[in-house]
Write a protein that holds these residues in place. Structure first.
Motif, PDB file in Angstrom:
ATOM      1  N   LEU A 147       0.858  -1.183   0.000  1.00 58.66           N
ATOM      2  CA  LEU A 147       0.000   0.000   0.000  1.00 58.66           C
ATOM      3  C   LEU A 147       0.890   1.227   0.000  1.00 58.66           C
ATOM      4  N   HIS A 148       0.741   2.038  -1.026  1.00 59.58           N
ATOM      5  CA  HIS A 148       1.585   3.219  -1.210  1.00 59.58           C
ATOM      6  C   HIS A 148       0.870   4.458  -0.695  1.00 59.58           C
ATOM      7  N   THR A 149       1.415   5.045   0.365  1.00 60.12           N
ATOM      8  CA  THR A 149       0.876   6.268   0.968  1.00 60.12           C
ATOM      9  C   THR A 149      -0.655   6.299   0.908  1.00 60.12           C
ATOM     10  N   ALA A 150      -1.259   5.315   1.541  1.00 57.77           N
ATOM     11  CA  ALA A 150      -2.711   5.133   1.453  1.00 57.77           C
ATOM     12  C   ALA A 150      -3.495   6.346   1.937  1.00 57.77           C
ATOM     13  N   GLY A 151      -3.005   7.022   2.966  1.00 58.30           N
ATOM     14  CA  GLY A 151      -3.659   8.249   3.401  1.00 58.30           C
ATOM     15  C   GLY A 151      -4.962   8.055   4.163  1.00 58.30           C
ATOM     16  N   ASN A 152      -5.332   6.822   4.478  1.00 58.50           N
ATOM     17  CA  ASN A 152      -6.567   6.558   5.192  1.00 58.50           C
ATOM     18  C   ASN A 152      -6.306   5.393   6.140  1.00 58.50           C
ATOM     19  N   ALA A 153      -6.098   5.709   7.401  1.00 57.60           N
ATOM     20  CA  ALA A 153      -5.722   4.693   8.382  1.00 57.60           C
ATOM     21  C   ALA A 153      -6.777   3.608   8.520  1.00 57.60           C
ATOM     22  N   PHE A 154      -8.050   3.972   8.381  1.00 57.97           N
ATOM     23  CA  PHE A 154      -9.116   2.975   8.453  1.00 57.97           C
ATOM     24  C   PHE A 154      -9.028   2.012   7.265  1.00 57.97           C
ATOM     25  N   ALA A 155      -8.782   2.552   6.065  1.00 61.25           N
ATOM     26  CA  ALA A 155      -8.679   1.709   4.869  1.00 61.25           C
ATOM     27  C   ALA A 155      -7.508   0.736   4.984  1.00 61.25           C
ATOM     28  N   VAL A 156      -6.385   1.198   5.519  1.00 61.55           N
ATOM     29  CA  VAL A 156      -5.217   0.326   5.677  1.00 61.55           C
ATOM     30  C   VAL A 156      -5.551  -0.799   6.648  1.00 61.55           C
ATOM     31  N   GLY A 157      -6.212  -0.486   7.743  1.00 59.59           N
ATOM     32  CA  GLY A 157      -6.628  -1.520   8.681  1.00 59.59           C
ATOM     33  C   GLY A 157      -7.553  -2.530   8.037  1.00 59.59           C
ATOM     34  N   ALA A 158      -8.482  -2.046   7.220  1.00 60.93           N
ATOM     35  CA  ALA A 158      -9.402  -2.948   6.520  1.00 60.93           C
ATOM     36  C   ALA A 158      -8.656  -3.848   5.538  1.00 60.93           C
ATOM     37  N   VAL A 159      -7.644  -3.304   4.866  1.00 65.60           N
ATOM     38  CA  VAL A 159      -6.846  -4.121   3.947  1.00 65.60           C
ATOM     39  C   VAL A 159      -6.106  -5.210   4.716  1.00 65.60           C
ATOM     40  N   ILE A 160      -5.573  -4.878   5.877  1.00 68.08           N
ATOM     41  CA  ILE A 160      -4.883  -5.891   6.689  1.00 68.08           C
ATOM     42  C   ILE A 160      -5.842  -7.029   7.018  1.00 68.08           C
ATOM     43  N   ILE A 165      -8.669  -2.528 -12.734  1.00 66.85           N
ATOM     44  CA  ILE A 165      -9.920  -3.191 -12.367  1.00 66.85           C
ATOM     45  C   ILE A 165     -11.033  -2.435 -13.085  1.00 66.85           C
ATOM     46  N   PRO A 166     -11.772  -3.096 -13.959  1.00 65.36           N
ATOM     47  CA  PRO A 166     -12.836  -2.389 -14.674  1.00 65.36           C
ATOM     48  C   PRO A 166     -13.867  -1.771 -13.731  1.00 65.36           C
ATOM     49  N   MET A 167     -14.307  -0.580 -14.097  1.00 58.50           N
ATOM     50  CA  MET A 167     -15.352   0.133 -13.351  1.00 58.50           C
ATOM     51  C   MET A 167     -16.409   0.578 -14.342  1.00 58.50           C
ATOM     52  N   TYR A 168     -17.635   0.669 -13.881  1.00 61.32           N
ATOM     53  CA  TYR A 168     -18.725   0.949 -14.809  1.00 61.32           C
ATOM     54  C   TYR A 168     -19.571   2.164 -14.438  1.00 61.32           C
ATOM     55  N   GLY A 169     -19.343   2.790 -13.321  1.00 63.09           N
ATOM     56  CA  GLY A 169     -20.126   3.956 -12.933  1.00 63.09           C
ATOM     57  C   GLY A 169     -19.336   5.236 -13.120  1.00 63.09           C
ATOM     58  N   VAL A 170     -19.792   6.293 -12.490  1.00 69.75           N
ATOM     59  CA  VAL A 170     -19.117   7.583 -12.593  1.00 69.75           C
ATOM     60  C   VAL A 170     -18.101   7.776 -11.469  1.00 69.75           C
ATOM     61  N   ASN A 171     -18.095   6.863 -10.501  1.00 74.25           N
ATOM     62  CA  ASN A 171     -17.129   6.933  -9.417  1.00 74.25           C
ATOM     63  C   ASN A 171     -15.730   6.698  -9.982  1.00 74.25           C
ATOM     64  N   HIS A 172     -14.741   7.390  -9.457  1.00 78.38           N
ATOM     65  CA  HIS A 172     -13.385   7.308 -10.011  1.00 78.38           C
ATOM     66  C   HIS A 172     -12.562   6.156  -9.458  1.00 78.38           C
ATOM     67  N   SER A 173     -12.903   5.669  -8.250  1.00 76.06           N
ATOM     68  CA  SER A 173     -12.087   4.606  -7.672  1.00 76.06           C
ATOM     69  C   SER A 173     -12.912   3.725  -6.751  1.00 76.06           C
ATOM     70  N   PHE A 174     -12.428   2.510  -6.569  1.00 74.90           N
ATOM     71  CA  PHE A 174     -12.999   1.618  -5.566  1.00 74.90           C
ATOM     72  C   PHE A 174     -12.387   1.962  -4.213  1.00 74.90           C
ATOM     73  N   PRO A 175     -13.096   1.681  -3.131  1.00 82.97           N
ATOM     74  CA  PRO A 175     -12.441   1.785  -1.825  1.00 82.97           C
ATOM     75  C   PRO A 175     -11.231   0.853  -1.805  1.00 82.97           C
ATOM     76  N   LEU A 176     -10.188   1.252  -1.107  1.00 82.00           N
ATOM     77  CA  LEU A 176      -8.933   0.501  -1.117  1.00 82.00           C
ATOM     78  C   LEU A 176      -9.130  -0.956  -0.707  1.00 82.00           C
ATOM     79  N   ALA A 177      -9.892  -1.211   0.348  1.00 81.64           N
ATOM     80  CA  ALA A 177     -10.105  -2.594   0.799  1.00 81.64           C
ATOM     81  C   ALA A 177     -10.874  -3.397  -0.242  1.00 81.64           C
ATOM     82  N   VAL A 178     -11.787  -2.759  -0.949  1.00 77.50           N
ATOM     83  CA  VAL A 178     -12.540  -3.461  -1.992  1.00 77.50           C
ATOM     84  C   VAL A 178     -11.617  -3.818  -3.152  1.00 77.50           C
TER      85      VAL A 178
END
Length: 170
Positions: free
Chosen positions: A29-42, A140-153
Motif C-alpha cells: 500500500l503506497h501512501t494510502a492516506g486513510n488509516a481505516f482503509a489500511v486496517g481494513a486491507v490488513i 480493475i474495470p469500473m462501470y459507474g461515474v465513481n473514479h475509484s474503488f475503496p482501497l479494501a474493496v
C-alpha cells in the motif's frame, strides 16, 4: 473455511501455525492516506493469508479496522519507493492502477510466483515514477461515474482473483 486457533494460543503460536499455509504473494500500500482503509486491507489480506503486507510511506493504520488480524500478519514498513523496491528485489511488482493499466484484471491468465500487488491511495493512485518501475500495470474495470474503488474493496477483488486462479484447479 476459516481456521480456529486454540483460545489459549499466543499470536506467535498462531503465526507459526499459519506460516506453512501462507500464499506466495504480497500486498503493498503506497501512501494510502486513510488509516481505516489500511486496517481494513490488513483484515482482508489476512483472509487470503498473504506473505506480507508492505506499507510504503509513513501512513498509520487503524488497528480496530483490522479486527485484530495485524497480530497474525507480517507488516513491513518502508519509507519510500527506493526502500520498497530494494525490499522486494527479485519479485515482480504489479501496480494496480486503472488510469494507466496495460491490461484488465479480467485478462490476467496467471499471476507470477512471488508477485507483489501494489495499490495507491483512493485519491491519488500510484505515481508515474512508481508505475514506470512496475513489471505490469493492471486495471480493475469500473462501470459507474465513481473514479475509484475503496482501497479494501480493490485489494479484495485482486486477491480474490489470485485465489480463484490458484485454488479453482484443486
Amino acid at each position: 473455511m476459516a481456521l480456529f486457533p486454540p483460545l489459549d494460543a499466543s499470536p506467535e503460536e498462531v503465526r507459526d501455525a499459519l506460516r506453512p499455509l501462507r500464499n506466495d504473494f504480497s500486498v503493498a500500500l503506497h501512501t494510502a492516506g486513510n488509516a481505516f482503509a489500511v486496517g481494513a486491507v490488513i483484515r482482508v489480506a489476512h483472509s487470503f493469508l498473504v506473505r506480507e503486507i508492505i506499507l510504503i510511506g509513513n501512513a498509520p493504520y487503524y488497528e480496530k479496522a483490522s479486527m485484530g488480524m495485524e497480530k497474525y500478519e507480517t507488516i513491513v514498513s518502508v519509507p519510500d519507493d527506493d526502500a520498497f523496491f530494494a525490499h522486494v528485489a527479485g519479485r515482480p511488482v504489479w501496480a494496480i492502477e486503472k488510469d494507466h493499466a496495460r491490461r484488465s484484471l479480467y485478462d490476467v491468465a496467471g499471476f507470477p510466483r512471488g508477485v507483489v500487488l501494489a495499490f495507491g491511495s483512493e485519491r491519488g493512485g500510484l505515481s508515474a515514477e512508481f508505475i514506470a518501475r512496475a513489471a505490469d500495470v493492471i486495471g480493475i474495470p469500473m462501470y459507474g461515474v465513481n473514479h475509484s474503488f475503496p482501497l479494501a474493496v480493490a485489494t479484495g477483488m485482486v486477491m480474490n482473483e489470485w485465489a480463484r486462479q490458484h485454488y479453482s484447479a484443486r
